[in-house]
Design an enzyme around this catalytic site. Structure first.
Site, short mmCIF file in Angstrom:
data_model
loop_
_atom_site.label_atom_id
_atom_site.label_comp_id
_atom_site.label_asym_id
_atom_site.label_seq_id
_atom_site.Cartn_x
_atom_site.Cartn_y
_atom_site.Cartn_z
N SER A 243 2.72 0.13 -5.12
CA SER A 243 3.72 -0.09 -4.31
C SER A 243 3.49 0.92 -2.65
O SER A 243 1.67 0.96 -2.84
CB SER A 243 4.65 1.22 -4.98
N LYS A 244 4.01 0.43 -1.34
CA LYS A 244 3.33 1.62 -0.54
C LYS A 244 3.39 2.56 -1.05
O LYS A 244 2.45 3.13 0.10
CB LYS A 244 3.79 0.78 0.70
N ARG A 245 3.62 2.89 -1.35
CA ARG A 245 2.84 4.63 -1.66
C ARG A 245 2.15 4.49 -3.20
O ARG A 245 1.49 6.10 -2.46
CB ARG A 245 4.38 4.99 -2.88
N ASP A 246 1.59 3.75 -2.74
CA ASP A 246 -0.32 4.32 -3.37
C ASP A 246 -1.21 4.44 -2.48
O ASP A 246 -2.21 5.62 -2.97
CB ASP A 246 -0.58 2.94 -4.32
#
Length: 537
Positions: A243-246
């Site tokens: 995820s882009k949250r990574d």
RNA sequence: GCCCUCAUCGUCUAGAGGCCUAGGACACGGGCUUUUCACGCCUGUAACUGGGGUUCGAAUCCCCAUGAGGGCACCA
């Protein structure tokens, strides 16, 4: 004719998962001489942005996934943007309202939240149904339109997973028009897929449970549904969802580690370095929210390598589009016969739904790195030159300023020893300006009086090399340098450090030639002048 | 919690009842080559989740258990 589509929502960059979905749809269409449609699903007025849409187009173009129908880059929205199709959706929506397949519902989001909480407390699943008790039959305006799901089992054949069946009691009446007048995803996909003549819907497995809803919608509208195929998902190596949250997660983690290790570093100091406010950083560190701006600010000041998630991350890291595509294709799909490295053409001709597996895959960055290196090694010089230009367009390394001839030379020197173009850009910095002397290498090779003596010997040998300064004229002197010292090659290391700043570089001979006599000799002299001790950190 | 799906080396996978003492690739270990680092070459370690069936025979078929993932929004 076969017609597939890729239908991203423009709420962020195109990430690898999306790229893989796009690739499989593209491959399937291309393989059978069909059409590949690109449609922007911007029905979420709050989160959709024009920049995201433009970025997705750019990334698809970079990957070489061309579409037959869809948005035109650089041109304003056309009919392949769902936000431009409101009249169409309303027409079919009214049809469903008239036939009684859909109805208006008046609960506010807050009321629904209460109902859900209550259901959860009573340990029963919450399903909104037209005939359920306590349903508001009139009230708020604007209201929402829901589709009444038939109370019966929906069965369908998934081209990858086989027979799927969901019981009637599991369904609920989904919202098909939001209170802002926009259709929901469920409604817009069905209408558009039908109108655009989509024959095969190839999408991620997270959509599996949506299919019964969509199928029921097709039926209510009197349309024949397309075939469905749900592909396995891609995860990180630690089994978390990519995820882009990574990226924010990595930045947050690194910042916390740094703060813990370095007592003199406070949140405010770090924030100031990163050019953000202390309170913003404080908030970022304590929440799990995604924040691209703070993330990249932290990455910059802490010199972090953030995990690549979005397609553009891979581009900036120096991956080749073909390598990325090849790698992504192999997660969840195998051509058989132990094939691994496949050209775009081979992917296309070998691709088939039968080759797609059912199990989720993990994104093994090490294997991607290997594969990219393999592509770099196999590519011809003009392909690599183009890839480097492409890389330079989105990055800012000294490599950017290399002449064509210089670039050719660097390609020759580096192609065997890099996994990405970024590695070449990083490692070749010393060809463009004074080297940064690595303290570890200096300590190891340039610490003693004997080292200094060796360096002087090297300078003397090289100083006697008659012009021109070429591989040929340097060959014998280099042999002598290698033989200098107690251990064969140690003095060569001294020279390497002197000239490149570190103990690792392309072969010395080539390095010296490319650097030129003047620069090479200057660097050695400069080192002698500064005195070896000066480098001990 | 409810529903759906899946299950072969650490990872990606081959395998569609006997060809399997389970093959390939990445990663990892050892060796060769070598002026560094690589590349290249040789080589090694490593898997059918468990239990029941079906069958002359099961990694392959069925059932159960377990594990993993997905879904349960006026997001897509």
């Amino acid at each position: 004719m076969i017609r597939t589509r890729f239908a991203p929502s423009p709420t962020g960059y195109l990430h690898v998962g999306g790229a893989r979905t796009a690739l499989f749809n593209w491959l399937f269409a291309r393989k059978y001489g069909g059409e590949f449609v690109l449609r922007i699903e911007d029905t979420d007025q709050v989160r959709s942005t024009a920049e995201s849409a433009a970025g997705i187009l750019t990334d698809l173009q970079w990957l070489g996934l061309d579409w037959d129908k869809g948005p035109v880059p650089g041109i304003t929205k056309n009919e392949y943007f769902q936000s431009m199709r409101l009249d169409i959706y309303n027409q079919y929506l009214n049809q469903l309202l008239e036939t009684g397949a859909a109805y208006e519902a008046y609960e506010t989001p807050a009321q629904l939240a209460v109902m859900r909480a209550k259901a959860e407390k009573e340990k029963r699943p919450f399903r909104y149904r037209k005939n359920m008790a306590g349903r508001a039959t009139a009230g708020t305006d604007p209201s929402v339109v829901r589709f009444e799901m038939p109370h019966k089992t929906v069965e369908f054949n998934d081209l990858i997973l086989g027979s799927i069946s969901v019981g009637g009691e599991e369904h609920d009446d989904i919202v098909i028009r939001k209170s802002d007048g926009f259709p929901t995803y469920h409604f817009a996909v069905v209408v558009d897929d039908h109108l655009m003549g989509i024959t095969h819907v190839l999408r991620a497995q997270e959509h599996l449970m949506n299919t019964p809803k969509h199928l029921s919608l097709y039926q209510a509208l009197g349309w024949t549904p397309p075939e469905h195929a749900h592909m396995p998902l891609v995860f990180n190596m630690d089994n978390t969802k990519m995820s882009k949250r990574d990226k924010s997660k990595a930045a947050r983690h690194a910042a916390q580690m740094r703060l813990k290790q370095d007592a003199s570093l406070t949140v405010d100091v770090l924030a100031a370095k990163a050019g953000i406010t202390g309170s913003a950083l404080q908030a970022f560190l304590h929440q799990k929210q995604d924040d691209p701006i703070i993330t990249s600010a932290l990455a910059g000041t802490l010199n972090l390598q953030l995990p690549e998630i979005d397609v553009q991350d891979f581009r900036r890291s120096g991956y080749l589009a073909d390598a990325l595509l090849n790698f992504i294709a192999l997660i969840g799909w195998a051509p058989g016969e132990n094939r691994e490295i496949l050209t775009r053409e081979e992917l296309r001709s070998l691709f088939s739904l039968d080759g797609i597996g059912k199990t989720n895959g993990r994104f093994d960055r090490k294997k991607l790195l290997w594969m990219n290196g393999e592509y770099i090694r196999r590519a011809n010089t003009s392909t690599l030159t183009a890839a480097i230009a492409n890389f330079n367009a989105v990055t800012d390394f000294p490599l950017k300023h290399a002449s064509a001839a210089m670039t050719q030379n660097l390609i020759g020197m580096y192609r065997e020893r890099i996994g990405t173009i970024a590695e070449m850009a990083e490692n070749s910095r010393f060809f463009f300006g004074p080297p940064t002397y690595e303290s570890k290498s200096v300590k190891k090779y340039l610490a003693t009086a004997a080292d200094a003596a060796h360096l002087r010997q090297v300078a003397a040998i090289l100083g006697k090399v008659a012009d021109p300064w070429t591989a040929e004229s340097l060959s014998a002197p280099m042999e002598r340098i290698i033989e200098l010292g107690e251990k064969r090659g140690v003095v060569a290391q001294i020279l390497r450090v002197a000239v490149s700043g570190g103990a690792v570089s392309p072969p010395l001979l080539e390095t010296l030639v490319l650097l030129g006599k003047e620069t090479s000799m200057q660097r050695i002299a400069e080192l002698e002048r500064m005195g070896l001790a000066g480098f001990e950190a």
